[in-house]
Design a protein around this motif. Structure first.
Motif, mmCIF file in Angstrom:
data_model
loop_
_atom_site.group_PDB
_atom_site.id
_atom_site.type_symbol
_atom_site.label_atom_id
_atom_site.label_comp_id
_atom_site.label_asym_id
_atom_site.label_seq_id
_atom_site.Cartn_x
_atom_site.Cartn_y
_atom_site.Cartn_z
ATOM 1 N N ASP A 140 -5.797 -0.506 -1.088
ATOM 2 C CA ASP A 140 -4.944 -0.881 -2.212
ATOM 3 C C ASP A 140 -4.833 -2.395 -2.308
ATOM 4 O OD1 ASP A 140 -3.140 -1.063 -4.250
ATOM 5 O OD2 ASP A 140 -1.417 -0.388 -3.076
ATOM 6 N N ASP A 143 3.609 0.947 -9.808
ATOM 7 C CA ASP A 143 2.515 0.623 -8.892
ATOM 8 C C ASP A 143 1.608 1.836 -8.760
ATOM 9 O OD1 ASP A 143 1.385 -1.280 -6.808
ATOM 10 O OD2 ASP A 143 1.700 0.514 -5.602
ATOM 11 N N GLY A 182 12.564 0.535 -2.692
ATOM 12 C CA GLY A 182 11.876 0.658 -3.970
ATOM 13 C C GLY A 182 12.520 1.628 -4.935
ATOM 14 N N THR A 213 0.296 3.066 -6.128
ATOM 15 C CA THR A 213 0.632 3.900 -4.974
ATOM 16 C C THR A 213 2.133 4.054 -4.765
ATOM 17 O OG1 THR A 213 0.571 1.994 -3.463
ATOM 18 C CG2 THR A 213 -1.488 3.237 -3.786
ATOM 19 N N GLY A 214 2.929 3.259 -5.465
ATOM 20 C CA GLY A 214 4.376 3.356 -5.346
ATOM 21 C C GLY A 214 5.015 2.075 -4.846
ATOM 22 N N VAL A 215 6.128 1.685 -5.454
ATOM 23 C CA VAL A 215 6.876 0.505 -5.033
ATOM 24 C C VAL A 215 7.704 0.876 -3.810
ATOM 25 C CG1 VAL A 215 8.693 -1.120 -5.674
ATOM 26 C CG2 VAL A 215 6.971 -0.461 -7.355
ATOM 27 N N THR A 216 7.566 0.103 -2.720
ATOM 28 C CA THR A 216 8.330 0.381 -1.496
ATOM 29 C C THR A 216 9.600 -0.456 -1.402
ATOM 30 O OG1 THR A 216 7.044 -1.239 -0.245
ATOM 31 C CG2 THR A 216 6.284 1.057 -0.206
ATOM 32 N N ARG A 219 7.200 -4.890 -4.313
ATOM 33 C CA ARG A 219 6.209 -4.884 -3.244
ATOM 34 C C ARG A 219 5.812 -3.444 -2.939
ATOM 35 N NH1 ARG A 219 7.529 -6.085 2.422
ATOM 36 N NH2 ARG A 219 9.572 -6.620 1.603
ATOM 37 N N ASP A 220 4.540 -3.238 -2.587
ATOM 38 C CA ASP A 220 4.085 -1.887 -2.249
ATOM 39 C C ASP A 220 3.768 -1.792 -0.755
ATOM 40 O OD1 ASP A 220 1.558 -2.999 -1.849
ATOM 41 O OD2 ASP A 220 0.762 -2.309 -3.773
ATOM 42 N N SER A 227 6.003 -2.245 4.587
ATOM 43 C CA SER A 227 4.621 -1.804 4.502
ATOM 44 C C SER A 227 4.423 -0.731 5.556
ATOM 45 C CB SER A 227 3.659 -2.975 4.741
ATOM 46 O OG SER A 227 3.693 -3.374 6.096
ATOM 47 N N PRO A 262 2.083 -4.386 -7.734
ATOM 48 C CA PRO A 262 2.939 -3.732 -8.726
ATOM 49 C C PRO A 262 3.124 -4.608 -9.965
ATOM 50 C CG PRO A 262 3.939 -3.717 -6.537
ATOM 51 C CD PRO A 262 2.793 -4.669 -6.483
#
Length: 317
Positions: free
Chosen positions: A126, A154, A175, A156-159, A198-199, A45, A130
């Motif tokens: 957010d 997702d 990600g 905002t994007g998968v991390t 996870r984002d 994160s 996801p």
């Protein structure tokens, strides 16, 4: 009357004491563990980083690991751990981590090579998780498994993707990746793997489909004694279970049912299940939306409990 020891006797005694102390010192463990290998650092994160490594070895035994950030120790872990989350970091900041192994004598391994990672920008608004990873597959390779899956999406994007064995997170990959290799599996054991996306805001997806894999038995050991084909279906106030008991020359008459890792009940039949299939309905009273993890094992004809089945997870309606 006993005479006091002479000066010569005292000198001999002192010499023997010194030799004994010297010999005891020769037995001291001075060999350091090997350096932890394959260290990775993945931003989980905007304020956390997940650090992982392959376990080290030692001539006696590794007793723990120390994680350093720019030379400063930030975590101390027991020998059984090979991953840790470093929290309370700053967003959009570059960090680097190293890991050292420690043994019972206090010997420290050389530090692993520095692994650099940069935390992403914060996404405080957010709250959308996801989507779930799809089509999880697994292939055994000795005491390891190769997992692969279809990517999640997702807003905002998968991390990262987190790999779970039953309900324990055992690995994470960036990600951008959709494969993982999990090592150190025990022979003759049923493993159930799932993956979650996870984002950057620490929102996690629901589980992917589950993959069950049974490692080959060790030399000289018999086949697995785990029940197979466990299915769990949730409905209001109940969970319906079906499975196939392990093969045996004598009847299997009872099973232990575990709920969220704890023994919930022992199932005993007055008559054996027909056609080799078993069924049971578990009554639950927790509110809708409660998550349950379920597995079971059979009591074998020799009176011992067999291997655990694969685990199933359901959410009651």
């Amino acid at each position: 009357m006993q005479r006091p020891p002479t000066l010569t006797a005292l000198a001999v005694l002192a010499a023997l004491t010194a030799l004994t102390a010297c010999g005891a010192g020769d037995d001291k463990d001075t060999e350091a563990p090997t350096t932890p290998s394959d260290v990775t650092a993945q931003a989980g994160s905007a304020t956390s980083v997940h650090v992982m490594w392959q376990q080290a070895t030692d001539n006696e035994a590794v007793t723990g690991y120390e994680v350093f950030q720019k030379g400063k120790k930030v975590k101390t872990l027991p020998a059984g751990k090979s991953m840790v989350d470093i929290n309370q970091l700053s967003p959009e900041t570059a960090y680097s981590f190293t890991v050292r192994a420690r043994d019972a004598a206090g010997n420290l391994s050389k530090p692993s090579p520095e692994i650099a990672v940069t935390t992403p920008a914060p996404t405080p608004d957010d709250e959308k998780p996801p989507t779930s990873p799809v089509k999880l597959r697994g292939k055994l390779d000795g005491n390891a498994v190769e997992l692969s899956w279809g990517g999640a999406t997702d807003n905002t994007g998968v991390t990262s993707y987190d790999i779970y064995q039953e309900d324990s997170r055992i690995h994470s990959v960036p990600g951008t990746g959709t494969t993982a290799r999990v090592t150190g599996l025990r022979p003759g054991t049923v493993y159930t793997f799932t993956v979650r996306a996870r984002d950057a805001a620490e929102n996690s997806s629901a589980d992917s489909n589950a993959v069950d894999l049974t490692t080959p038995a060790a030399a000289g050991e018999g086949p697995s004694t785990a029940p197979t084909g466990l299915r769990a279906t949730a409905r209001k106030g109940n969970i319906d279970l079906t499975w196939t008991p392990p093969k045996s020359d004598e009847p299997i008459e009872s099973h232990e049912l575990y709920l969220n890792g704890k023994l919930a009940t022992t199932i005993v039949w007055g008559a054996l299940p027909a056609d080799g299939k078993a069924a049971y309905t578990l009554t639950v009273s927790d509110p809708p939306g409660t998550r349950y993890s379920i597995k079971l094992r059979a009591k074998l004809p020799d009176g011992k409990w067999g291997d655990f089945s694969a685990q199933r997870t359901v959410v009651v309606r």
